[in-house]
Design a protein around this motif. Sequence first.
Motif, PDB file in Angstrom:
ATOM      1  N   VAL A 172       0.847  -1.192   0.000  1.00  0.00           N
ATOM      2  CA  VAL A 172       0.000   0.000   0.000  1.00  0.00           C
ATOM      3  C   VAL A 172       0.884   1.245   0.000  1.00  0.00           C
ATOM      4  O   VAL A 172       2.074   1.201   0.311  1.00  0.00           O
ATOM      5  N   GLU A 173       0.276   2.363  -0.354  1.00  0.00           N
ATOM      6  CA  GLU A 173       0.973   3.646  -0.411  1.00  0.00           C
ATOM      7  C   GLU A 173       0.284   4.618   0.536  1.00  0.00           C
ATOM      8  O   GLU A 173      -0.929   4.815   0.464  1.00  0.00           O
ATOM      9  N   LEU A 174       1.054   5.221   1.421  1.00  0.00           N
ATOM     10  CA  LEU A 174       0.534   6.162   2.409  1.00  0.00           C
ATOM     11  C   LEU A 174       1.274   7.488   2.278  1.00  0.00           C
ATOM     12  O   LEU A 174       2.461   7.526   1.967  1.00  0.00           O
ATOM     13  N   THR A 175       0.576   8.584   2.540  1.00  0.00           N
ATOM     14  CA  THR A 175       1.187   9.919   2.523  1.00  0.00           C
ATOM     15  C   THR A 175       0.851  10.638   3.820  1.00  0.00           C
ATOM     16  O   THR A 175      -0.306  10.655   4.253  1.00  0.00           O
ATOM     17  N   GLY A 176       1.859  11.223   4.436  1.00  0.00           N
ATOM     18  CA  GLY A 176       1.642  11.949   5.677  1.00  0.00           C
ATOM     19  C   GLY A 176       2.897  12.705   6.072  1.00  0.00           C
ATOM     20  O   GLY A 176       3.874  12.783   5.314  1.00  0.00           O
ATOM     21  N   PHE A 177       2.886  13.271   7.276  1.00  0.00           N
ATOM     22  CA  PHE A 177       4.043  14.027   7.750  1.00  0.00           C
ATOM     23  C   PHE A 177       4.756  13.265   8.860  1.00  0.00           C
ATOM     24  O   PHE A 177       4.156  12.437   9.555  1.00  0.00           O
ATOM     25  N   ALA A 178       6.034  13.539   8.994  1.00  0.00           N
ATOM     26  CA  ALA A 178       6.868  12.820   9.957  1.00  0.00           C
ATOM     27  C   ALA A 178       6.707  13.400  11.358  1.00  0.00           C
ATOM     28  O   ALA A 178       6.638  14.616  11.539  1.00  0.00           O
ATOM     29  N   VAL A 179       6.666  12.493  12.333  1.00  0.00           N
ATOM     30  CA  VAL A 179       6.558  12.879  13.744  1.00  0.00           C
ATOM     31  C   VAL A 179       7.584  12.072  14.538  1.00  0.00           C
ATOM     32  O   VAL A 179       7.621  10.843  14.422  1.00  0.00           O
ATOM     33  N   PRO A 213      13.086  11.172   9.543  1.00  0.00           N
ATOM     34  CA  PRO A 213      13.309  12.436   8.823  1.00  0.00           C
ATOM     35  C   PRO A 213      12.971  13.627   9.723  1.00  0.00           C
ATOM     36  O   PRO A 213      12.566  13.471  10.878  1.00  0.00           O
ATOM     37  N   GLU A 214      13.104  14.805   9.175  1.00  0.00           N
ATOM     38  CA  GLU A 214      12.808  16.031   9.914  1.00  0.00           C
ATOM     39  C   GLU A 214      11.317  16.092  10.248  1.00  0.00           C
ATOM     40  O   GLU A 214      10.470  15.731   9.424  1.00  0.00           O
ATOM     41  N   ALA A 215      11.007  16.535  11.455  1.00  0.00           N
ATOM     42  CA  ALA A 215       9.613  16.649  11.876  1.00  0.00           C
ATOM     43  C   ALA A 215       8.844  17.574  10.936  1.00  0.00           C
ATOM     44  O   ALA A 215       9.357  18.599  10.473  1.00  0.00           O
ATOM     45  N   ASP A 216       7.617  17.186  10.652  1.00  0.00           N
ATOM     46  CA  ASP A 216       6.679  17.941   9.810  1.00  0.00           C
ATOM     47  C   ASP A 216       7.013  17.891   8.320  1.00  0.00           C
ATOM     48  O   ASP A 216       6.311  18.511   7.522  1.00  0.00           O
ATOM     49  N   SER A 217       8.076  17.203   7.934  1.00  0.00           N
ATOM     50  CA  SER A 217       8.315  16.992   6.506  1.00  0.00           C
ATOM     51  C   SER A 217       7.340  15.929   5.993  1.00  0.00           C
ATOM     52  O   SER A 217       6.964  15.014   6.721  1.00  0.00           O
ATOM     53  N   TRP A 218       6.920  16.066   4.738  1.00  0.00           N
ATOM     54  CA  TRP A 218       5.904  15.179   4.171  1.00  0.00           C
ATOM     55  C   TRP A 218       6.559  14.090   3.322  1.00  0.00           C
ATOM     56  O   TRP A 218       7.504  14.346   2.579  1.00  0.00           O
ATOM     57  N   TRP A 219       5.990  12.879   3.437  1.00  0.00           N
ATOM     58  CA  TRP A 219       6.563  11.722   2.754  1.00  0.00           C
ATOM     59  C   TRP A 219       5.463  10.813   2.216  1.00  0.00           C
ATOM     60  O   TRP A 219       4.385  10.695   2.808  1.00  0.00           O
ATOM     61  N   THR A 220       5.775  10.193   1.095  1.00  0.00           N
ATOM     62  CA  THR A 220       4.956   9.101   0.569  1.00  0.00           C
ATOM     63  C   THR A 220       5.749   7.815   0.741  1.00  0.00           C
ATOM     64  O   THR A 220       6.905   7.736   0.290  1.00  0.00           O
ATOM     65  N   VAL A 221       5.167   6.848   1.405  1.00  0.00           N
ATOM     66  CA  VAL A 221       5.859   5.577   1.645  1.00  0.00           C
ATOM     67  C   VAL A 221       5.059   4.440   1.010  1.00  0.00           C
ATOM     68  O   VAL A 221       3.829   4.466   0.971  1.00  0.00           O
ATOM     69  N   ARG A 222       5.777   3.457   0.496  1.00  0.00           N
ATOM     70  CA  ARG A 222       5.153   2.255  -0.049  1.00  0.00           C
ATOM     71  C   ARG A 222       5.718   1.073   0.717  1.00  0.00           C
ATOM     72  O   ARG A 222       6.930   0.984   0.934  1.00  0.00           O
ATOM     73  N   GLY A 223       4.852   0.193   1.115  1.00  0.00           N
ATOM     74  CA  GLY A 223       5.305  -0.944   1.890  1.00  0.00           C
ATOM     75  C   GLY A 223       4.138  -1.780   2.363  1.00  0.00           C
ATOM     76  O   GLY A 223       3.062  -1.782   1.746  1.00  0.00           O
ATOM     77  N   HIS A 238      -0.129   0.630  15.175  1.00  0.00           N
ATOM     78  CA  HIS A 238       0.188  -0.276  14.075  1.00  0.00           C
ATOM     79  C   HIS A 238       1.507   0.118  13.424  1.00  0.00           C
ATOM     80  O   HIS A 238       1.855   1.299  13.315  1.00  0.00           O
ATOM     81  N   ARG A 239       2.246  -0.882  12.994  1.00  0.00           N
ATOM     82  CA  ARG A 239       3.558  -0.688  12.393  1.00  0.00           C
ATOM     83  C   ARG A 239       3.494  -0.864  10.875  1.00  0.00           C
ATOM     84  O   ARG A 239       2.649  -1.586  10.367  1.00  0.00           O
ATOM     85  N   PHE A 240       4.448  -0.216  10.201  1.00  0.00           N
ATOM     86  CA  PHE A 240       4.493  -0.246   8.745  1.00  0.00           C
ATOM     87  C   PHE A 240       5.921  -0.516   8.310  1.00  0.00           C
ATOM     88  O   PHE A 240       6.868   0.125   8.773  1.00  0.00           O
ATOM     89  N   SER A 241       6.093  -1.486   7.418  1.00  0.00           N
ATOM     90  CA  SER A 241       7.412  -1.826   6.886  1.00  0.00           C
ATOM     91  C   SER A 241       7.586  -1.138   5.535  1.00  0.00           C
ATOM     92  O   SER A 241       6.811  -1.382   4.596  1.00  0.00           O
ATOM     93  N   VAL A 242       8.586  -0.277   5.422  1.00  0.00           N
ATOM     94  CA  VAL A 242       8.777   0.561   4.238  1.00  0.00           C
ATOM     95  C   VAL A 242       9.632  -0.154   3.189  1.00  0.00           C
ATOM     96  O   VAL A 242      10.699  -0.681   3.498  1.00  0.00           O
ATOM     97  N   GLU A 243       9.146  -0.137   1.949  1.00  0.00           N
ATOM     98  CA  GLU A 243       9.925  -0.631   0.810  1.00  0.00           C
ATOM     99  C   GLU A 243      10.494   0.520  -0.003  1.00  0.00           C
ATOM    100  O   GLU A 243      11.616   0.454  -0.487  1.00  0.00           O
ATOM    101  N   GLU A 244       9.704   1.574  -0.164  1.00  0.00           N
ATOM    102  CA  GLU A 244      10.142   2.772  -0.871  1.00  0.00           C
ATOM    103  C   GLU A 244       9.655   3.991  -0.109  1.00  0.00           C
ATOM    104  O   GLU A 244       8.591   3.959   0.518  1.00  0.00           O
ATOM    105  N   ILE A 245      10.435   5.067  -0.175  1.00  0.00           N
ATOM    106  CA  ILE A 245      10.049   6.310   0.495  1.00  0.00           C
ATOM    107  C   ILE A 245      10.444   7.481  -0.383  1.00  0.00           C
ATOM    108  O   ILE A 245      11.509   7.490  -0.998  1.00  0.00           O
ATOM    109  N   GLU A 246       9.564   8.464  -0.467  1.00  0.00           N
ATOM    110  CA  GLU A 246       9.784   9.619  -1.339  1.00  0.00           C
ATOM    111  C   GLU A 246       9.240  10.868  -0.658  1.00  0.00           C
ATOM    112  O   GLU A 246       8.112  10.883  -0.169  1.00  0.00           O
ATOM    113  N   GLU A 247      10.065  11.915  -0.631  1.00  0.00           N
ATOM    114  CA  GLU A 247       9.619  13.163  -0.001  1.00  0.00           C
ATOM    115  C   GLU A 247       8.600  13.868  -0.884  1.00  0.00           C
ATOM    116  O   GLU A 247       8.716  13.874  -2.114  1.00  0.00           O
ATOM    117  N   VAL A 248       7.610  14.457  -0.245  1.00  0.00           N
ATOM    118  CA  VAL A 248       6.552  15.187  -0.951  1.00  0.00           C
ATOM    119  C   VAL A 248       6.880  16.669  -0.884  1.00  0.00           C
ATOM    120  O   VAL A 248       6.906  17.263   0.198  1.00  0.00           O
TER     121      VAL A 248
END
Length: 256
Positions: A172-179, A213-223, A238-248
Amino acid sequence: MNRIAQGLTLVLLGAAALTATVATDLYLNWVKPGFGPFLVAAGIVMALLGVLVVAAELRGESRGGPSADAAHEAHGHGEEGHDHSRAPRVAWLLLLPVLAVFVVAPPALGSYTVESTAESSGPPPRENRERSGAFDDGLEDAAPGEVVPLDLRQFVMRAWIDEERHLAGRTVELTGFAVPAEGEGWYLARLQMACCAADAVVNKVLITDRPAPEADSWWTVRGTWVEPEGELVEVSEHRFSVEEIEEVTDPPDPYE
């Protein structure tokens, strides 16, 4: 605050509302998009009322109307009377929303809100868990091996109440900000808003296999979802295992 100042304050308040909705999309930091037309209408009404107040006052002065002091003497108030053409000093506080928009526009809620919230939104009430098959996220209709984009809200809901665990093994692909997380890893988070920022709740997943990553930076992760043992509703996060990550670089609407 005299009548002209009152009118100008209304004009500025209306201009602030229109600036946050028509000229920019700042209002999305505080309310859902559906409230935009109402804010535009309110801004227009306030601005027009302010213009009418100022125009009426100037027209009265140009006609040589009686001064405020003369009017009060005519009513027998004398030197100790009150000027009813003036609003109380507390009315100047109406300018604060104007300053907030034009000078220090409050940003959307972010990592600080998530960090100060002990838990995420949590599983839904028990009576809603039986509806686990009524998802509209398209996961079950996607072909095997297909990457399925999900809102964090949809992902967390699946992870908590889908007893058949359709998320297991699906990319799946999720988009959000880092905390930042207190312990190991970091959170990918998003805030879910019913009507305005005041009622926002947290949806987040824990990531431990990538550097924070830096707090409040936005990322799209696939995993993939890290499938927990035991009852789903007993899982605290819930935990998420990342396969790919890309900054938004152009983040979407900050709320879901």
